[in-house]
Each structure stands twice: as structure tokens, then as C-alpha cells.
Design an enzyme around this catalytic site. Structure first.
Site, mmCIF file in Angstrom:
data_model
loop_
_atom_site.group_PDB
_atom_site.id
_atom_site.type_symbol
_atom_site.label_atom_id
_atom_site.label_comp_id
_atom_site.label_asym_id
_atom_site.label_seq_id
_atom_site.Cartn_x
_atom_site.Cartn_y
_atom_site.Cartn_z
ATOM 1 N N GLY A 79 0.794 -1.230 0.000
ATOM 2 C CA GLY A 79 0.000 0.000 0.000
ATOM 3 C C GLY A 79 0.821 1.272 0.000
ATOM 4 N N CYS A 105 -28.549 -9.424 -14.805
ATOM 5 C CA CYS A 105 -27.945 -9.149 -16.115
ATOM 6 C C CYS A 105 -28.910 -9.652 -17.178
ATOM 7 C CB CYS A 105 -26.601 -9.862 -16.227
ATOM 8 S SG CYS A 105 -25.926 -9.805 -17.898
ATOM 9 N N CYS A 142 -26.849 -12.793 -19.137
ATOM 10 C CA CYS A 142 -26.541 -14.087 -18.518
ATOM 11 C C CYS A 142 -27.452 -14.370 -17.323
ATOM 12 C CB CYS A 142 -25.080 -14.166 -18.109
ATOM 13 S SG CYS A 142 -24.661 -13.173 -16.678
ATOM 14 N N CYS A 186 -23.899 -7.294 -17.194
ATOM 15 C CA CYS A 186 -22.623 -7.495 -16.493
ATOM 16 C C CYS A 186 -21.548 -6.543 -17.014
ATOM 17 C CB CYS A 186 -22.103 -8.913 -16.731
ATOM 18 S SG CYS A 186 -22.902 -10.162 -15.742
ATOM 19 N N CYS A 209 -19.303 -12.807 -18.310
ATOM 20 C CA CYS A 209 -20.702 -12.850 -18.738
ATOM 21 C C CYS A 209 -20.856 -13.797 -19.927
ATOM 22 C CB CYS A 209 -21.159 -11.436 -19.115
ATOM 23 S SG CYS A 209 -22.889 -11.307 -19.575
#
Lengths: 364, 285, 208
Positions: B34, B244, B247, B269, B275
Site C-alpha cells: 500500500g 444481467c 446471462c 454485467c 458474462c
């Protein structure tokens, strides 16, 4: 190689590339010669070399042609090309005092040794559109001018002493601050406070407009810093490297055109108690006078303490680069669907909270 | 239209000196999760601010044995993703894919793929603004000091003020988080939905900010805690009851789309590769 | 495409880097670079592990320190300088330290007491120590078994080492006390295996 699916996105960028090529030449009578750009759009190529950080007039002309005159794009092409080149040598320190001068002025002294020399400048040309240029006979004009300015057609190099040397001899100027280690902004990690060599390098590659604006702010309202141009000189300087097989000898690589500006600022007292003048320094590739002056103003501003924008090191150095500023501002053209969706989500949640608060207030 | 990069330029475009510097920086970044490690950052042949940090990381890693996936907004076919992929292909022999499970390296802008990153994969983020404290402090010198002293009161105050003003923390994407209980970092603008995926993951995450000249990393199995208050916990985006339309998925990050004729709103998606796989699965009985 | 017999400055350094990165991201995880070390010239005065790591990490932008009791340290220093462009310097100033054969106790002390650990504001200005050990193993079968915890490790990880003085680890934990300052270790053994101990890794000795 695996199977590579051709996709809609790929087709789209290929088509856009072709359409762009079409727009570049669709109304053209003939292809623009890069030599014409190089030899007749001097200031443009100079600026592209300066902001691109690569002295290569032919490539600058090519970049300008390729970018269809978009200055930032042309400078970017130069920068992206230069970043792939190996740095095999470091040049010896160039000496603008030995410059083969084509122009040199001082706003500090009327009479300077060698005299003022206006040379090529538009400073005193009236800004009236010259319609005669639409039908110009270049050959005839060349012949005429050759006769009128014979001194510009000799091989006699004109080299003149620098105004700052005179001031220094008289003990009026502080010696330049030297830095032991030369920082290379293209290779070293920049952290703040930046060493002086890094500051000067960033400014030397800075975007002319951005630097002029910041220098203007410092002159106009924010510090009323009004330096005197001790000397502005334009001309050719030799670039040499140490001869690789014998370090006592130098090898000349050629000449580059530079604009050098030294501004004289307020006087100050140093640690030893001496009172002398401070010098601001600007140096750019090519004939880039406003940028060179702006550089001198900005670098001097960064040497002084204060709270104005042009004295703020990070503010100046992190925002004058054409490639970075253009890149980031223009990246807004990329899709931001996800971040926007995320923001919408927060907005809707916040709306719900606001609604329920309103209802509660009504109830009360 | 591309010039022959393979002949003109070094393998993987960057010269070896640049690669070494990026590699040294990356190793340091991994050792300090980080923390933003400065690097020199070369100019690349794509716009500065258009993924040059991610691209430099990818080029410092990639070899002919690799399989690369590049996504923008989760989409393999987004024009900038295609452009980056094309550049990498022009200077290496690496394979490219849209299947995140086949990829060894995934370069991304704004999303983490739905299928978790495996231990043998590296996810490379393109980062526009790496400094999470920039929203409260403009100066690099000062933010560096704040990180050094772990003085994060400014950003906590900012979150608190948000709650006072809006009733909740108003940060959308790029939600700041604490890495290894020490450094607050900007997860690049991924949605909050993706942020928990960084916590104790199996794979390595590398972040490259080309214009801002910083590299940072989140190694696998690292504590990643989004900044939040006990009474105002961290929340991801809400897709309650949405599916979605391609899908049928109800457990993925969805793009909101409007039908241009009817003006009707539907969802799809954002991870197009995943997807497509789901759609195929649905159609094969 | 590349001559398999010669350590390739583009492809082999890249492969080595990827395995090193994997080891650094997963502290204690052993990766092998034996296949790459076969390309190291036999005339090389330092160990092949040092040579390959130096080619991968060093150039004129960084400095290194080299120490060896048994090998010709001067020749090794010069070989590394010539092949990488990096310059040799004292152990307290170096960016990378290569310790090729086990030094005496007091030398370990003097290196570890002075090695750069960066500052709180710039923890990356720290040194990386590449330490040549006899053997590394992921099983509990060597002289020094250690248990690792921290980022990159799912719970705990066992690493056993032969030919590493415990003093390194003792001083390491002393110098790494104030995270994020600290130094990072790369271990490499005679069989071409590598492992890494970044500053975040907590180490305890496993004693049965």
C-alpha cells in the site's frame, strides 16, 4: 500464437485510424513536404523540439505533419520517441558564452559590449496580415535579402561576451548555485523539494503557454515580480562529448540552436552578509523567447519564499508539462461507466436518506 | 498501420534499464503493501493518463509464455483496452485472451474480474491518482509526511463531515482503504463492490500510476480494511433485485443501460468475459 | 531464438524477476532458478546465484556491496561492475548487498547494524540483502526451521534453511522493528532455489 478474436472495439479503432488518415489528406492538392515545415515553420518546430525534449528538427517536422499541426500531439510524439532512445553519453557542459549569435538584446543597459542586435524578430513588425505571402516568389526574395543583409550570409561567427559576466566581474551578482549531482528527470525518481537541476529540466521541457501564464501571474498580480532582462541571446552552440577513447579530447557532435535568457531580479543578502543581485535563468531549444523569459521568471520565483502560485514548487513543476497535462485532461474521453455507476449509487442512497429526513421533519 | 515495433524497439518496448528500474520498484512495493514507491516512469506511445503506469508494469513482467487479458470497465473490447493489447502484441509474442481464468497477467482499468485472481496470476491496475490523501491535502511533500507519521486524521475528518452532511460516506469508487494496518492507499477507481476482493486474496495486485510516477502493491493474504466507522460501516454498491439481461446473473457488478428507443432501463454485467462464459454455460445443457 | 547456453540479459533476467517477485509476494515460497543459472559463465568469480541476481537487479542507477570469505571478492566486485554498470560501495551505503559465503559473526553484526533501512517517509530507500545459503527447504528437514507470518502468507509458512547464521534473523528483527522501515532479504542456495523475506514477514524459530 493463439487464436486472436477480431472484436468490435478493434474494428472501431482501425476504422477510426483510417478515417483520420482520410481527413488528413482528403482535400490536399499534394503531400506537405516535411522539409517545408522544418525550414519555413521555424517557431513551430522549435517549440515542438523544446516541449518534446528532443533536438531533432527533421523529426519535429515529421511529428508536426503526422499530428496535423496539433502542437501537443507533435511534442508527445517526440517525447515518446525519445524515451526509447538509449542515453549513451552525457555532453560536456555547453557554453552559451561562446554562442554563434543571431540575435542578442539587453533591457538592462543601453550600451553593452558588442551592442544590441535585433536579428530575426517579429517584435517590431506590425501585426497586419501580409497578403503578399499568398503569392510569394521565394527565389527572388532570397536573392534580394542576400544583398540587403550581407552580414547574415558570412561564415564569420559572431560571439559576444555575456552581460552577466560583466556584472559578475563588478561584484554585482551572486555566483550561480551549483548542484553537485546532476538529476535526470527522465531517469531519476522525482521527489520534493526537487533539486535545482530537476527544476530547470522540467521548465526547459515545459509547455510554452502554461509557463507564460504562470510567469504572467507572477508579474501581474501575485508577486509583482518585474525582472529586467539582463540579456536574451539566440544562436548556435556546439555540443561536444568526451572522446570515448581519449578523455583529454572532445568530440563535436554538431550545433544546436538555443535561446538563453538571464533576468536580473531584486538584490538580496546572503549568509555571508553580501548584498548582490539575483539572476534568473532560462534556456530552451530553438528560438523560444517568451518561454525562455517565462522560465527565468519561474525558476527565480521557485528560489524565493512566498505563498503565490508561481512560488509553489509542486504547483509549477507538476502542471507545466504538456504531455502530462494533455494526457490527463484528455483521458476524460475514456469511459468512466463504473465510477459513474458507483457515484449514482451513492447519490441514490443519499437521496433516500434525505427523503426520510424530510418525512420525519414533516411528521414533527 | 503500426510500425514494425519488434524490429525498431527492444523486446516488450521498454529498454532493459527502464525494466530494471520498474522491477526494483515493484519488489520494494510488494515489501511495503500500500505504500506508493516513486519511479521515473517513461513516456509511452499511448496518452499519459491513459494507462501508461499499468502498461509499464505489464511490459516489465511479460514474456512469450504469458497470456494477457486487458480490460477497461470490465470490458475486453473497450477501445483503449484493445489499443493497449495491440501495443503489447506488437512488441512481444505473448498470447492474448478474454478469459480471465486463462490469463497469467490481467491489466485492468476500474474493475477486478468476477472470478477471483489465483495465486499464479497478477492483476495490474492502471491508476490515475494514487494518493488517497490528495482529497484533503494538495501537496505531495505534505501527504508524504502524513503517511510517514501515519497522521490520517484529515481523511477521517473528511469522512466524518460526509456523514454529517449527507448521512453517509459519499465516496463512490476509489474508496480509500488501509493496507497491512499501516498505509492508507487508493485502490484505483474500482467500485466499492470490488474492494473486499483485495483483502486476503490468493493473487498479487500491482498498481501503476504513470503520470504520477508511483508504483504500489497489495500482496496476497494482506489485511485490507476500507475506512469506515462502527456505526457507519462500509457498503458496496446496491443491485438489489437486478439481473444481467444477457446471462441472468444477480451476483455480479452490473452496468446500468438505457434502451435508446424505449428509454427503458436494464442491467448488464460489466465483466464481459465472465458474462460470455456464463451465457455459454446456460446454453449448453 | 535465444542461445540457451548463455544467461540472456532480456529473457533470463525477466524470468528470474518473475520468480523473485513471486517469492517476494509469498514470503518463504521457494522458486527454482536452476534452469537459468546454467547459462551463467563458468569463469564468473562469484556464485552463479549472485551473478544472475546482479544481472537482474543492478545497473548504473544503483550501487551494491559484495562480501565473500572464500571467493575472490575483488574479482567478483569488478565482474559485477563491468557487466551491470553498477558501482561497488560500502555496506552501509549500498542498495543491494550480495553475501556470497557466510561471513564471521562480527561482520554480520557490522553489516546489519549499518545497512540502510530507509526512513518513515521514504522506506523504499532501504537495502536488499541477497544471502547465499547452503540449502532451502519447505519441509522441516534442515538446521534452521522457521515459521513465517505476515502479508503474502496464508496463516503461517514453514521454511528451513541450512547454512544461515541465526544472527541474521536476530538483527533483522531488530532493524525491522519500526515498520515500514527495514530491509528485505533474498535467500538463494547451492541448488538454484530462491526465497524471500520482505520486511513485513514475522519470523519465529521453530523448536521442537
Amino acid at each position: 500464437m493463439g487464436y486472436v478474436a477480431v472484436t468490435g472495439g478493434q474494428k472501431a479503432i482501425e476504422a477510426a485510424d483510417r478515417i483520420n488518415q482520410w481527413y488528413r489528406i482528403k482535400d490536399a492538392e499534394r503531400s506537405l513536404e516535411t522539409i517545408e515545415i522544418e525550414k519555413q515553420l521555424r517557431h513551430l518546430t522549435d517549440r515542438v523540439m523544446s516541449e518534446g525534449g528532443l533536438y531533432a528538427p527533421e523529426y519535429a517536422a515529421l511529428a508536426i505533419k503526422q499530428a496535423e499541426g496539433d502542437l501537443c500531439e507533435a511534442a508527445f510524439l517526440m517525447r515518446a520517441y525519445r524515451s526509447t532512445l538509449e542515453r549513451n553519453y552525457e555532453s560536456e557542459i555547453i557554453d552559451p558564452g561562446q554562442m554563434r549569435i543571431i540575435r542578442r538584446i539587453s533591457s538592462a543597459f543601453k550600451d553593452i559590449p558588442g551592442g544590441q542586435m535585433l536579428g530575426p524578430t517579429m517584435d517590431y513588425t506590425h501585426r497586419l496580415l501580409n497578403f503578399a505571402l499568398e503569392n510569394e516568389d521565394v527565389r527572388a526574395l532570397q536573392e534580394l535579402l542576400k544583398e540587403q543583409i550581407p552580414e547574415f550570409n558570412t561564415d564569420q561567427p559572431l560571439s559576444l561576451p555575456k552581460v552577466s559576466s560583466l556584472l559578475r566581474e563588478q561584484g554585482l551578482l551572486f555566483p550561480p548555485k551549483s548542484s553537485d549531482v546532476l538529476f535526470d528527470i527522465t531517469r531519476d525518481k522525482l521527489t520534493f523539494p526537487a533539486p535545482r537541476s530537476a527544476k530547470l529540466q522540467i521548465l526547459a521541457r515545459g509547455e510554452t503557454g502554461a509557463m507564460t501564464a504562470l510567469a504572467y501571474s507572477s508579474m501581474r498580480g501575485h508577486t509583482t515580480n518585474h525582472p529586467t532582462v539582463g540579456e536574451l541571446r539566440v544562436g548556435y552552440v556546439e555540443v561536444t562529448i568526451v572522446y570515448p577513447f581519449d578523455s583529454r579530447e572532445s568530440l563535436c557532435l554538431g550545433e544546436i540552436m538555443l535561446t538563453e535568457v538571464e533576468t536580473i531580479n531584486a538584490f538580496e543578502r546572503d549568509d555571508q552578509g553580501d548584498v548582490k543581485l539575483r539572476l534568473g535563468y532560462g534556456l530552451t531549444f530553438g528560438q523560444n523567447e517568451t518561454k525562455a523569459i517565462a522560465m527565468a521568471i519561474l525558476e527565480q520565483g521557485l528560489e524565493t519564499k512566498g505563498t503565490t502560485p508561481s512560488q509553489d514548487e509542486e504547483f509549477v513543476l507538476l502542471h507545466v508539462d504538456s504531455i502530462e497535462a494533455n494526457g490527463f485532461v484528455s483521458h476524460l474521453k475514456l469511459p468512466h461507466y463504473i465510477t459513474f455507476q458507483s457515484k449514482l449509487d451513492v447519490l441514490r442512497q443519499t437521496q433516500k436518506i434525505a427523503e426520510s429526513e424530510k418525512t420525519e421533519t414533516l411528521k414533527e | 498501420m503500426q510500425p514494425h515495433l519488434k524490429q525498431t524497439y527492444n523486446y516488450a518496448f521498454l529498454d532493459e534499464g527502464s525494466k530494471k528500474e520498474i522491477r526494483r520498484t515493484t519488489l520494494k512495493a510488494v515489501a511495503i503493501p500500500g505504500y506508493q514507491v516513486p519511479f521515473a516512469s517513461r513516456e509511452m506511445p499511448i496518452g499519459r493518463g491513459w494507462g501508461t503506469g499499468g502498461l509499464q508494469l505489464t511490459l516489465s513482467l511479460i514474456g512469450d509464455q504469458d497470456c494477457l487479458k486487458v480490460i477497461d470497465q470490465g470490458n475486453d473490447d473497450s477501445v483503449n483496452a484493445v489499443s493497449i493489447k495491440k501495443l503489447v502484441q506488437s512488441c512481444t509474442e505473448a498470447e492474448v485472451t478474454t478469459d480471465s481464468e486463462r490469463a497469467t497477467l490481467i491489466q485492468t482499468r476500474h474493475r477486478i474480474p468476477e472470478v477471483p485472481i489465483r495465486a499464479d496470476q497478477i492483476l495490474i491496475f492502471q491508476v490515475p491518482l494514487p494518493e488517497p490523501l490528495r482529497m484533503v491535502e494538495a501537496k505531495e511533500r505534505k501527504t508524504k509526511q502524513l503517511h510517514a507519521e501515519m497522521d490520517y486524521s484529515g481523511i477521517w475528518l473528511r469522512l466524518y463531515e460526509d456523514i454529517v452532511k449527507w448521512g453517509k460516506i459519499s465516496i463512490g469508487a476509489d474508496y480509500p482503504a488501509l493496507a497491512h494496518k499501516r498505509h492508507i492507499f487508493a485502490p484505483s477507481p474500482i467500485p466499492r463492490y470490488d474492494l473486499p476482493k483485495l483483502n486476503h486474496a490468493d493473487g498479487l495486485f500491482l498498481f501503476g500510476a504513470g503520470r504520477e510516477k508511483k508504483i504500489y502493491a497489495i500482496p496476497p493474504y494482506t489485511d485490507i480494511e476500507p475506512l469506515a466507522f462502527d456505526d457507519y460501516p462500509f457498503e458496496t454498491e446496491h443491485f438489489d433485485g437486478c439481473n444481467c439481461r444477457l446471462c441472468g446473473s444477480s451476483d455480479t457488478f452490473l452496468d446500468e443501460i438505457f434502451d435508446e428507443k424505449t428509454g427503458q432501463k436494464f442491467y448488464q454485467c460489466s465483466d464481459t468475459g465472465n458474462c460470455r462464459k456464463r451465457q455459454e454455460k446456460r446454453h449448453t445443457p | 531464438m535465444t542461445n540457451a547456453n548463455i544467461f540472456h540479459h532480456v529473457h533470463d533476467t525477466r524470468k528470474l524477476y518473475r520468480r523473485l517477485l513471486d517469492s517476494m509476494a509469498k514470503p518463504g515460497k521457494i522458486n527454482t532458478i536452476a534452469d537459468l543459472l546454467r547459462g551463467v559463465p563458468e569463469s564468473c568469480p562469484c556464485s552463479s546465484g549472485t551473478y544472475a541476481l546482479a544481472q537482474t537487479l543492478l545497473d548504473q542507477q544503483v550501487s551494491f556491496y559484495y562480501a565473500s570469505q572464500e571467493l575472490n571478492a575483488d574479482a567478483a566486485e569488478r565482474a559485477i561492475e563491468w557487466t551491470t554498470g553498477s558501482h561497488h560501495t560500502a555496506s552501509h551505503a549500498a542498495d543491494y548487498l550480495f553475501i556470497d559465503t557466510p561471513p564471521e559473526m562480527d561482520e554480520i553484526d557490522s553489516i546489519m547494524q549499518s545497512v540502510r533501512i530507509g526512513t518513515l517517509a521514504e522506506p523504499e530507500k532501504s537495502a536488499t540483502i541477497a544471502l547465499h545459503v547452503r540449502r532451502l527447504s519447505g519441509a522441516d528437514d534442515l538446521a534452521l526451521p522457521i515459521i513465517l507470518r505476515g502479508p503474502g502468507i496464508n496463516g503461517w509458512h514453514l521454511l528451513s534453511v541450512d547454512g544461515m547464521n541465526m544472527e541474521w534473523l536476530r538483527l533483522r528483527s531488530e532493524r525491522n522493528r519500526e515498520y515500514p522501515t527495514g530491509c528485505d532479504f533474498i535467500l538463494f542456495d547451492d541448488d538454484g532455489q530462491i526465497a524471500a523475506l520482505p520486511r513485513t514477514t514475522l519470523i519465529e524459530r521453530r523448536d521442537f
